[in-house]
Design a protein around this motif. Structure first.
Motif, short mmCIF file in Angstrom:
data_model
loop_
_atom_site.label_atom_id
_atom_site.label_comp_id
_atom_site.label_asym_id
_atom_site.label_seq_id
_atom_site.Cartn_x
_atom_site.Cartn_y
_atom_site.Cartn_z
N ASN A 65 -13.56 -13.45 12.40
CA ASN A 65 -12.83 -12.22 12.15
C ASN A 65 -13.33 -11.65 10.84
O ASN A 65 -13.64 -12.40 9.91
CB ASN A 65 -11.33 -12.46 12.04
CG ASN A 65 -10.62 -12.34 13.37
OD1 ASN A 65 -11.22 -11.99 14.37
ND2 ASN A 65 -9.34 -12.61 13.37
N MET A 66 -13.43 -10.32 10.80
CA MET A 66 -13.74 -9.63 9.55
C MET A 66 -12.55 -8.76 9.21
O MET A 66 -12.10 -7.97 10.04
CB MET A 66 -14.99 -8.76 9.69
CG MET A 66 -15.26 -7.92 8.44
SD MET A 66 -16.57 -6.70 8.66
CE MET A 66 -18.00 -7.72 8.50
N LEU A 73 -3.82 -3.35 2.20
CA LEU A 73 -3.51 -2.91 3.55
C LEU A 73 -4.78 -2.85 4.39
O LEU A 73 -5.82 -2.38 3.91
CB LEU A 73 -2.84 -1.53 3.53
CG LEU A 73 -1.53 -1.44 2.76
CD1 LEU A 73 -1.07 0.02 2.69
CD2 LEU A 73 -0.46 -2.30 3.41
N HIS A 74 -4.69 -3.31 5.63
CA HIS A 74 -5.84 -3.28 6.53
C HIS A 74 -6.23 -1.85 6.85
O HIS A 74 -5.37 -1.00 7.06
CB HIS A 74 -5.52 -3.99 7.86
CG HIS A 74 -5.48 -5.47 7.73
ND1 HIS A 74 -6.59 -6.26 7.82
CD2 HIS A 74 -4.44 -6.32 7.51
CE1 HIS A 74 -6.26 -7.52 7.68
NE2 HIS A 74 -4.95 -7.59 7.48
N ILE A 75 -7.55 -1.58 6.89
CA ILE A 75 -8.01 -0.28 7.37
C ILE A 75 -7.86 -0.27 8.89
O ILE A 75 -7.66 -1.31 9.52
CB ILE A 75 -9.47 0.03 6.95
CG1 ILE A 75 -10.45 -0.93 7.65
CG2 ILE A 75 -9.62 -0.03 5.44
CD1 ILE A 75 -11.89 -0.48 7.55
N LYS A 76 -7.99 0.89 9.50
CA LYS A 76 -7.83 1.02 10.94
C LYS A 76 -8.85 0.13 11.66
O LYS A 76 -10.03 0.16 11.37
CB LYS A 76 -8.03 2.47 11.36
CG LYS A 76 -7.77 2.72 12.82
CD LYS A 76 -7.90 4.20 13.16
CE LYS A 76 -7.58 4.42 14.62
NZ LYS A 76 -7.64 5.84 14.96
N GLY A 77 -8.34 -0.68 12.60
CA GLY A 77 -9.19 -1.58 13.38
C GLY A 77 -9.33 -2.97 12.80
O GLY A 77 -9.81 -3.88 13.48
N SER A 78 -8.96 -3.17 11.55
CA SER A 78 -9.08 -4.47 10.90
C SER A 78 -7.88 -5.33 11.29
O SER A 78 -6.76 -4.82 11.33
CB SER A 78 -9.12 -4.29 9.39
OG SER A 78 -9.14 -5.53 8.72
#
Length: 151
Positions: A65-66, A73-78
């Motif tokens: 996983n990356m 906060l996670h960026i979109k898709g993370s």
């Protein structure tokens, strides 16, 4: 945004297993994003302020996983799933000696049968032919033949 300076955090970690099917341990990596706004145009005129570049090298096949976070906060898709699979080497399909007897042309394909360039010999420039051929084959080529691997 057309400026940089954001504190992105990028992490690659094995998921769901810590070892792959070959028994190799999978590595956890913290990566440092390169803020392209910090690259002077004289060094790279294509640098895009507000963009970030991350380079990484995975040395063991497996599932990872990356995660990419900004201010926690996670960026979109993370997180992103990465499946690194073993790549089979190309297969030689044809070989042809040139009419002059000075060149051998070999064609290679990938596992799906598509033409593929390769440097399986890992040659750069001219080298002794026994680097890629058996001694018996080299003897047939005459005294001290040199070979050049072109992709």
């Amino acid at each position: 945004k057309r400026a940089g300076g954001d504190a992105f955090k990028v992490e690659i970690f094995p998921w769901p297993e810590m070892i792959n099917s070959y028994g190799q341990a999978l590595e956890h990596q913290f990566l440092k994003p390169l803020d392209q706004s910090r690259i002077p145009p004289s060094v790279d005129p294509t640098a895009d302020p507000g963009s970030y570049t991350v380079k990484y090298k995975i040395t063991a096949f497996g599932s990872y996983n990356m995660t990419i976070t900004l201010r926690g906060l996670h960026i979109k898709g993370s997180p992103f799933n990465l499946l690194i699979q073993r790549s089979l080497p190309p297969v030689q399909t044809t070989g042809r000696m040139a009419d002059t007897g000075t060149k051998i042309a070999l064609a290679f394909v990938d596992v799906d049968g598509f033409p593929m360039a390769t440097n399986r010999a890992r040659m750069v420039g001219m080298d002794l032919c026994n680097y890629i051929f058996t001694d018996e084959s080299v003897d047939l080529l005459g005294e001290g033949p040199l070979c050049n691997w072109v992709t």
